[in-house]
Design a protein around this motif. Structure first.
Motif, mmCIF file in Angstrom:
data_model
loop_
_atom_site.group_PDB
_atom_site.id
_atom_site.type_symbol
_atom_site.label_atom_id
_atom_site.label_comp_id
_atom_site.label_asym_id
_atom_site.label_seq_id
_atom_site.Cartn_x
_atom_site.Cartn_y
_atom_site.Cartn_z
ATOM 1 N N GLN A 42 78.800 99.019 -21.442
ATOM 2 C CA GLN A 42 77.526 98.638 -20.839
ATOM 3 C C GLN A 42 77.802 98.121 -19.433
ATOM 4 N N THR A 43 77.079 98.668 -18.468
ATOM 5 C CA THR A 43 77.302 98.300 -17.075
ATOM 6 C C THR A 43 75.971 98.321 -16.337
ATOM 7 N N SER A 44 76.025 98.214 -15.035
ATOM 8 C CA SER A 44 74.799 98.274 -14.231
ATOM 9 C C SER A 44 74.994 99.276 -13.105
ATOM 10 N N ALA A 45 73.889 99.726 -12.545
ATOM 11 C CA ALA A 45 73.959 100.676 -11.426
ATOM 12 C C ALA A 45 74.706 100.058 -10.247
ATOM 13 N N GLY A 46 74.528 98.764 -10.019
ATOM 14 C CA GLY A 46 75.230 98.079 -8.929
ATOM 15 C C GLY A 46 76.738 98.087 -9.133
ATOM 16 N N ALA A 47 77.170 97.826 -10.359
ATOM 17 C CA ALA A 47 78.604 97.827 -10.652
ATOM 18 C C ALA A 47 79.183 99.234 -10.519
ATOM 19 N N VAL A 48 78.448 100.231 -11.010
ATOM 20 C CA VAL A 48 78.905 101.626 -10.897
ATOM 21 C C VAL A 48 79.025 101.999 -9.426
ATOM 22 N N ARG A 49 78.035 101.620 -8.635
ATOM 23 C CA ARG A 49 78.054 101.921 -7.198
ATOM 24 C C ARG A 49 79.288 101.320 -6.530
ATOM 25 N N GLN A 50 79.547 100.046 -6.818
ATOM 26 C CA GLN A 50 80.676 99.357 -6.198
ATOM 27 C C GLN A 50 82.017 99.953 -6.635
ATOM 28 N N VAL A 51 82.190 100.137 -7.928
ATOM 29 C CA VAL A 51 83.453 100.655 -8.463
ATOM 30 C C VAL A 51 83.728 102.065 -7.948
ATOM 31 N N TRP A 52 82.725 102.938 -7.988
ATOM 32 C CA TRP A 52 82.963 104.328 -7.632
ATOM 33 C C TRP A 52 83.012 104.567 -6.129
ATOM 34 N N ARG A 53 82.428 103.696 -5.328
ATOM 35 C CA ARG A 53 82.655 103.786 -3.877
ATOM 36 C C ARG A 53 84.117 103.480 -3.568
ATOM 37 N N GLN A 54 84.649 102.460 -4.232
ATOM 38 C CA GLN A 54 86.062 102.110 -4.064
ATOM 39 C C GLN A 54 86.960 103.243 -4.556
ATOM 40 N N ARG A 55 86.622 103.799 -5.721
ATOM 41 C CA ARG A 55 87.429 104.896 -6.257
ATOM 42 C C ARG A 55 87.369 106.126 -5.344
ATOM 43 N N ALA A 56 86.223 106.383 -4.732
ATOM 44 C CA ALA A 56 86.103 107.517 -3.811
ATOM 45 C C ALA A 56 87.087 107.364 -2.659
ATOM 46 N N ALA A 57 87.216 106.143 -2.133
ATOM 47 C CA ALA A 57 88.179 105.883 -1.058
ATOM 48 C C ALA A 57 89.609 106.070 -1.568
ATOM 49 N N ASP A 82 70.398 96.248 -10.690
ATOM 50 C CA ASP A 82 70.457 95.652 -12.026
ATOM 51 C C ASP A 82 70.023 96.611 -13.139
ATOM 52 N N GLU A 83 69.805 97.887 -12.796
ATOM 53 C CA GLU A 83 69.445 98.850 -13.837
ATOM 54 C C GLU A 83 70.622 99.031 -14.785
ATOM 55 N N GLU A 84 70.342 98.898 -16.073
ATOM 56 C CA GLU A 84 71.385 98.976 -17.090
ATOM 57 C C GLU A 84 71.772 100.429 -17.363
ATOM 58 N N LEU A 85 73.081 100.675 -17.417
ATOM 59 C CA LEU A 85 73.624 101.992 -17.715
ATOM 60 C C LEU A 85 74.694 101.863 -18.792
ATOM 61 N N MET A 86 74.951 102.963 -19.464
ATOM 62 C CA MET A 86 76.030 103.038 -20.439
ATOM 63 C C MET A 86 77.065 104.007 -19.905
ATOM 64 N N GLN A 87 78.337 103.715 -20.187
ATOM 65 C CA GLN A 87 79.437 104.541 -19.722
ATOM 66 C C GLN A 87 80.199 105.108 -20.918
ATOM 67 N N GLU A 88 80.462 106.402 -20.859
ATOM 68 C CA GLU A 88 81.315 107.070 -21.842
ATOM 69 C C GLU A 88 82.560 107.527 -21.086
ATOM 70 N N ILE A 89 83.740 107.300 -21.657
ATOM 71 C CA ILE A 89 84.989 107.731 -21.040
ATOM 72 C C ILE A 89 85.675 108.695 -21.999
ATOM 73 N N LEU A 90 86.053 109.860 -21.466
ATOM 74 C CA LEU A 90 86.711 110.883 -22.279
ATOM 75 C C LEU A 90 87.955 111.357 -21.548
ATOM 76 N N ARG A 91 89.011 111.673 -22.321
ATOM 77 C CA ARG A 91 90.283 112.104 -21.719
ATOM 78 C C ARG A 91 90.872 113.293 -22.456
ATOM 79 N N ALA A 92 91.625 114.064 -21.683
ATOM 80 C CA ALA A 92 92.448 115.149 -22.226
ATOM 81 C C ALA A 92 93.565 115.366 -21.228
ATOM 82 N N GLY A 93 94.801 115.191 -21.686
ATOM 83 C CA GLY A 93 95.946 115.368 -20.791
ATOM 84 C C GLY A 93 95.823 114.463 -19.576
#
Length: 151
Positions: A42-57, A82-93
């Motif tokens: 469980q996360t928020s749009a603000g947190a996703v924005r911040q984390v993924w802007r950093q990851r993009a760099a 503050d919009e609530e979002l859910m995150q799913e993480i999936l991996r292969a290799g």
């Protein structure tokens, strides 16, 4: 109840705002892809924005290929922080997909598929559409010696 990979893949295919949705959906649907540990489902749009802007760099710095990142950043920048979002993480290799939805697994906000540094994105072979498979082959209708302009 956890969301199945099949449902996530189907929902990704309907997310027209994600340019690389077919590649990400095929990865999610692949039998080798499995759910990964998810410390923050469980996360928020603000947190996703911040984390993924950093990851993009970081991805640019380390030459990490990613599908869906630009679309995710564009979408979350239009959402309330503050919009609530859910995150799913999936991996292969060496690959990971992060899929963000509004809690039901159907309304996909965005998704990112990426690999480790120096590893290109997986090559996904799309299956032929059913219409193409059922279409009769015209090879047997060609007469001998006819010039094939499209061959």
């Amino acid at each position: 109840m956890p969301i199945s990979r099949r449902q996530l893949a189907a929902s990704l295919l309907t997310a027209m705002h994600i340019a690389e949705r077919h590649v990400i959906a095929a990865f999610v649907a692949d039998v080798a892809t499995q759910p990964a540990p998810n410390p923050f489902p469980q996360t928020s749009a603000g947190a996703v924005r911040q984390v993924w802007r950093q990851r993009a760099a970081e991805f640019r710095s380390f030459a990490i290929e990613a599908a869906g990142l630009t679309c995710l950043l564009a979408t979350v920048s239009d959402l309330s922080v503050d919009e609530e979002l859910m995150q799913e993480i999936l991996r292969a290799g060496p690959y990971t997909a992060n899929v963000f939805h509004r809690g039901d697994g159907c309304r996909i906000v965005g998704a990112v598929l990426y690999g480790k540094p120096g590893v290109g994105l997986p090559v996904i072979f799309a299956s032929k559409p059913r219409r193409e498979v059922l279409r009769p082959r015209l090879d047997h209708l060609r007469t001998a010696g006819q010039l094939d302009l499209f061959g």
